[in-house]
Design a protein around this motif. Structure first.
Motif, mmCIF file in Angstrom:
data_model
loop_
_atom_site.group_PDB
_atom_site.id
_atom_site.type_symbol
_atom_site.label_atom_id
_atom_site.label_comp_id
_atom_site.label_asym_id
_atom_site.label_seq_id
_atom_site.Cartn_x
_atom_site.Cartn_y
_atom_site.Cartn_z
ATOM 1 N N ILE A 92 -5.608 -2.794 -42.550
ATOM 2 C CA ILE A 92 -6.034 -4.101 -43.060
ATOM 3 C C ILE A 92 -5.283 -5.151 -42.250
ATOM 4 O O ILE A 92 -4.049 -5.110 -42.165
ATOM 5 N N ILE A 93 -6.014 -6.082 -41.644
ATOM 6 C CA ILE A 93 -5.380 -6.982 -40.677
ATOM 7 C C ILE A 93 -5.600 -8.453 -41.026
ATOM 8 O O ILE A 93 -6.549 -8.823 -41.706
ATOM 9 N N GLY A 94 -4.676 -9.271 -40.532
ATOM 10 C CA GLY A 94 -4.785 -10.717 -40.638
ATOM 11 C C GLY A 94 -4.355 -11.368 -39.344
ATOM 12 O O GLY A 94 -3.667 -10.749 -38.518
ATOM 13 N N ASN A 95 -4.733 -12.643 -39.183
ATOM 14 C CA ASN A 95 -4.430 -13.327 -37.926
ATOM 15 C C ASN A 95 -3.916 -14.751 -38.121
ATOM 16 O O ASN A 95 -4.076 -15.598 -37.243
ATOM 17 N N SER A 99 -1.963 -14.894 -43.933
ATOM 18 C CA SER A 99 -2.306 -13.471 -44.002
ATOM 19 C C SER A 99 -1.089 -12.610 -44.306
ATOM 20 O O SER A 99 -1.195 -11.591 -44.988
ATOM 21 N N MET A 100 0.068 -13.005 -43.802
ATOM 22 C CA MET A 100 1.267 -12.202 -44.010
ATOM 23 C C MET A 100 1.608 -12.101 -45.490
ATOM 24 O O MET A 100 2.012 -11.040 -45.980
ATOM 25 N N ASN A 101 1.425 -13.203 -46.231
ATOM 26 C CA ASN A 101 1.678 -13.171 -47.672
ATOM 27 C C ASN A 101 0.712 -12.220 -48.374
ATOM 28 O O ASN A 101 1.096 -11.464 -49.275
ATOM 29 N N THR A 102 -0.560 -12.263 -47.949
ATOM 30 C CA THR A 102 -1.567 -11.382 -48.546
ATOM 31 C C THR A 102 -1.265 -9.922 -48.229
ATOM 32 O O THR A 102 -1.371 -9.050 -49.101
ATOM 33 N N ILE A 103 -0.887 -9.659 -46.984
ATOM 34 C CA ILE A 103 -0.546 -8.288 -46.578
ATOM 35 C C ILE A 103 0.639 -7.772 -47.395
ATOM 36 O O ILE A 103 0.636 -6.629 -47.876
ATOM 37 N N SER A 104 1.642 -8.614 -47.589
ATOM 38 C CA SER A 104 2.812 -8.210 -48.382
ATOM 39 C C SER A 104 2.418 -7.917 -49.827
ATOM 40 O O SER A 104 2.901 -6.950 -50.432
ATOM 41 N N SER A 105 1.528 -8.748 -50.377
ATOM 42 C CA SER A 105 1.060 -8.528 -51.752
ATOM 43 C C SER A 105 0.277 -7.228 -51.867
ATOM 44 O O SER A 105 0.435 -6.469 -52.835
ATOM 45 N N LEU A 106 -0.576 -6.958 -50.879
ATOM 46 C CA LEU A 106 -1.345 -5.708 -50.885
ATOM 47 C C LEU A 106 -0.428 -4.491 -50.778
ATOM 48 O O LEU A 106 -0.689 -3.445 -51.383
ATOM 49 N N LYS A 113 0.375 1.686 -57.102
ATOM 50 C CA LYS A 113 -0.678 2.663 -57.410
ATOM 51 C C LYS A 113 -0.396 4.032 -56.801
ATOM 52 O O LYS A 113 -1.230 4.938 -56.901
ATOM 53 N N GLY A 114 0.744 4.175 -56.154
ATOM 54 C CA GLY A 114 1.072 5.448 -55.529
ATOM 55 C C GLY A 114 0.337 5.692 -54.227
ATOM 56 O O GLY A 114 0.199 6.840 -53.790
ATOM 57 N N ILE A 115 -0.133 4.613 -53.589
ATOM 58 C CA ILE A 115 -0.851 4.718 -52.314
ATOM 59 C C ILE A 115 0.138 4.471 -51.178
ATOM 60 O O ILE A 115 0.821 3.441 -51.149
ATOM 61 N N ARG A 116 0.214 5.395 -50.252
ATOM 62 C CA ARG A 116 1.147 5.240 -49.133
ATOM 63 C C ARG A 116 0.683 4.105 -48.219
ATOM 64 O O ARG A 116 -0.461 4.077 -47.776
ATOM 65 N N SER A 117 1.584 3.182 -47.937
ATOM 66 C CA SER A 117 1.245 2.024 -47.110
ATOM 67 C C SER A 117 2.453 1.597 -46.292
ATOM 68 O O SER A 117 3.599 1.900 -46.642
ATOM 69 N N LYS A 118 2.180 0.869 -45.215
ATOM 70 C CA LYS A 118 3.258 0.394 -44.350
ATOM 71 C C LYS A 118 2.846 -0.922 -43.710
ATOM 72 O O LYS A 118 1.781 -1.011 -43.094
ATOM 73 N N VAL A 119 3.680 -1.955 -43.880
ATOM 74 C CA VAL A 119 3.428 -3.246 -43.240
ATOM 75 C C VAL A 119 3.783 -3.141 -41.758
ATOM 76 O O VAL A 119 4.838 -2.609 -41.395
ATOM 77 N N LEU A 120 2.880 -3.654 -40.909
ATOM 78 C CA LEU A 120 3.066 -3.549 -39.461
ATOM 79 C C LEU A 120 3.151 -4.929 -38.815
ATOM 80 O O LEU A 120 2.430 -5.855 -39.201
ATOM 81 N N SER A 135 -2.072 -10.353 -36.071
ATOM 82 C CA SER A 135 -0.689 -10.826 -36.155
ATOM 83 C C SER A 135 0.097 -10.078 -37.228
ATOM 84 O O SER A 135 1.323 -10.141 -37.260
ATOM 85 N N CYS A 136 -0.614 -9.393 -38.116
ATOM 86 C CA CYS A 136 0.040 -8.583 -39.146
ATOM 87 C C CYS A 136 -0.972 -7.566 -39.665
ATOM 88 O O CYS A 136 -2.186 -7.726 -39.484
ATOM 89 N N GLY A 137 -0.467 -6.531 -40.289
ATOM 90 C CA GLY A 137 -1.382 -5.508 -40.785
ATOM 91 C C GLY A 137 -0.732 -4.615 -41.817
ATOM 92 O O GLY A 137 0.496 -4.572 -41.952
ATOM 93 N N LEU A 138 -1.568 -3.915 -42.558
ATOM 94 C CA LEU A 138 -1.106 -2.936 -43.535
ATOM 95 C C LEU A 138 -1.815 -1.620 -43.245
ATOM 96 O O LEU A 138 -3.046 -1.545 -43.271
ATOM 97 N N LEU A 139 -1.039 -0.594 -42.963
ATOM 98 C CA LEU A 139 -1.586 0.726 -42.677
ATOM 99 C C LEU A 139 -1.703 1.519 -43.977
ATOM 100 O O LEU A 139 -0.725 1.702 -44.694
ATOM 101 N N ILE A 140 -2.922 1.967 -44.272
ATOM 102 C CA ILE A 140 -3.192 2.819 -45.435
ATOM 103 C C ILE A 140 -3.574 4.191 -44.893
ATOM 104 O O ILE A 140 -4.672 4.380 -44.362
ATOM 105 N N GLU A 141 -2.680 5.141 -45.016
ATOM 106 C CA GLU A 141 -2.876 6.438 -44.368
ATOM 107 C C GLU A 141 -3.898 7.316 -45.075
ATOM 108 O O GLU A 141 -4.435 8.248 -44.480
#
Length: 376
Positions: A92-95, A99-106, A113-120, A135-141
């Protein structure tokens, strides 16, 4: 009173097939009815074929709970039944700065929810996906893709192995409440009409669920489905694995869709879509791709895909989503109810089953099994 069937399931899309598979261990007197000449020809075969993580839905929604459970069940089912899938992950990406605030919230939501995620950060994104601009992203494996046709065919084969009949080209044209159960009027392929009775009737007719509810006497405005069209384009001219993961822009606030995202099907083909065009509440509707939307697709996707040319976009297919929300409404959940409070005991009603219906399908089957009154 004797009954022709214990259970009739109306609609052989992915959810109807999954429900019939779940219930086949409860009784052999079950039949699946489908008006088309094969399974899954409407909503079930016209989507992104994504196995969703469940991150985007409110925690108390059935959409969230059934998606998270369904994802786990679906991966296991695919492994056990040799259904093609790829656990490729989603980015999930933002530019922009917001977007960084939204990525952090996600990220917080995912972890709750027990979903593995990593802010990039940008360098990490570039390392994973060098052809993506972000410029930012959230990796959902845990997200992936599936061959949905192969999955539905596998469910059908399982029903056949248990001698559960599936009646294609057979249309529900009427139903009547009995003292216990329902009399169902069916239009057969040869034009003849049959009346059969059943203890349990399950409405999983997708685009037509509101109309079947009305047959049962339910005329609730909150049950009205709103049809949203989503076009897809496939992208030519890139080498295989130009993009390796699902790429999603930050979703819209009202969740008409998850934005024009990038997916990879099981052949490695790159697809863009869907958009979200409101069609209203009336059927029939067209499955033709609106080629005029090509420029909008390009403008959206070129913001995050490097070296994309508009000439690489080719019309693919269109899907129709039966949502419970009109353009100005807030996000609505699935309706999955035993309509006993309306005097319709064991009329199991499924309304607004759109995304993440494919991911949730096996979990929906288990949920339906749990709300049936088996003591009648």
């Amino acid at each position: 009173m004797s009954y022709d069937f214990d259970i009739i399931v109306i609609g052989a899309g992915v959810v109807g097939l999954a429900i019939a598979n779940e219930l086949k261990s409860n009784t052999s007197k079950i039949v699946l009815i489908e008006k088309n000449n094969s399974f899954g020809l409407e909503t079930s075969s016209r989507n992104s074929e994504v196995i969703h993580s469940g991150i985007h839905y409110p925690q108390d929604f059935l959409k969230s709970k059934l998606c998270i459970l369904g994802r786990k069940l679906l991966y296991e089912y695919c492994k056990n039944n040799k259904v093609s899938f790829e656990k490729c992950g989603k980015l999930i990406i933002g530019n922009d700065f917001k977007s960084m605030n939204t990525i952090s919230s996600l990220d917080v939501i995912a972890k709750s929810k027990g979903i593995r995620s990593k802010v990039l950060c940008p360098d990490q994104i570039n390392e994973l996906e060098p052809n993506i601009i972000a410029s930012c992203g959230l990796l959902i494996e845990e997200s992936g893709v599936i061959d949905s046709h192969q999955y539905m065919h596998s469910l059908l084969v399982n029903l056949n192995n248990f001698n559960i009949p599936v009646a294609f080209k057979t249309e529900l044209i009427g139903l009547q409440r009995l003292n216990i159960g329902y009399e169902v009027k069916l239009l057969n392929p040869d034009g003849s009409i049959d009346k059969v009775n059943t203890k349990i009737l399950i409405n999983t007719t997708g685009l037509h669920s509101t109309y079947v509810s009305k047959m049962a006497g339910i005329n609730e405005n909150s049950y009205m489905q709103h049809y949203w069209k989503g076009d897809y384009f496939w992208v030519s001219g890139f080498q295989k694995e130009y993009i390796k993961r699902l790429i999603y822009p930050i979703p819209e606030k009202k969740m008409y869709g998850l934005g024009v995202h990038t997916t990879i099907d099981m052949t490695g083909r790159l697809k863009l879509g869907p958009n979200a065009v409101y069609l209203g509440t009336d059927l029939p509707i067209s499955f033709e791709v609106d080629e005029k939307s090509k420029e909008d697709f390009f403008l959206s996707a070129s913001r995050y895909i490097k070296d994309l040319s508009i000439h690489q976009l080719n019309p693919d297919f269109t899907g129709i989503r039966p949502k419970l929300q009109a353009p100005d409404d807030s996000l609505r959940d699935f309706i999955i109810l035993n309509e006993c409070e309306r005097g319709l005991e064991n009329f199991i009603n499924l309304i607004g089953i759109e995304s993440p219906g494919l991911t949730s399908s096996l979990a929906i089957g288990k949920y339906v099994e749990s709300i049936i009154n088996w003591d009648i």
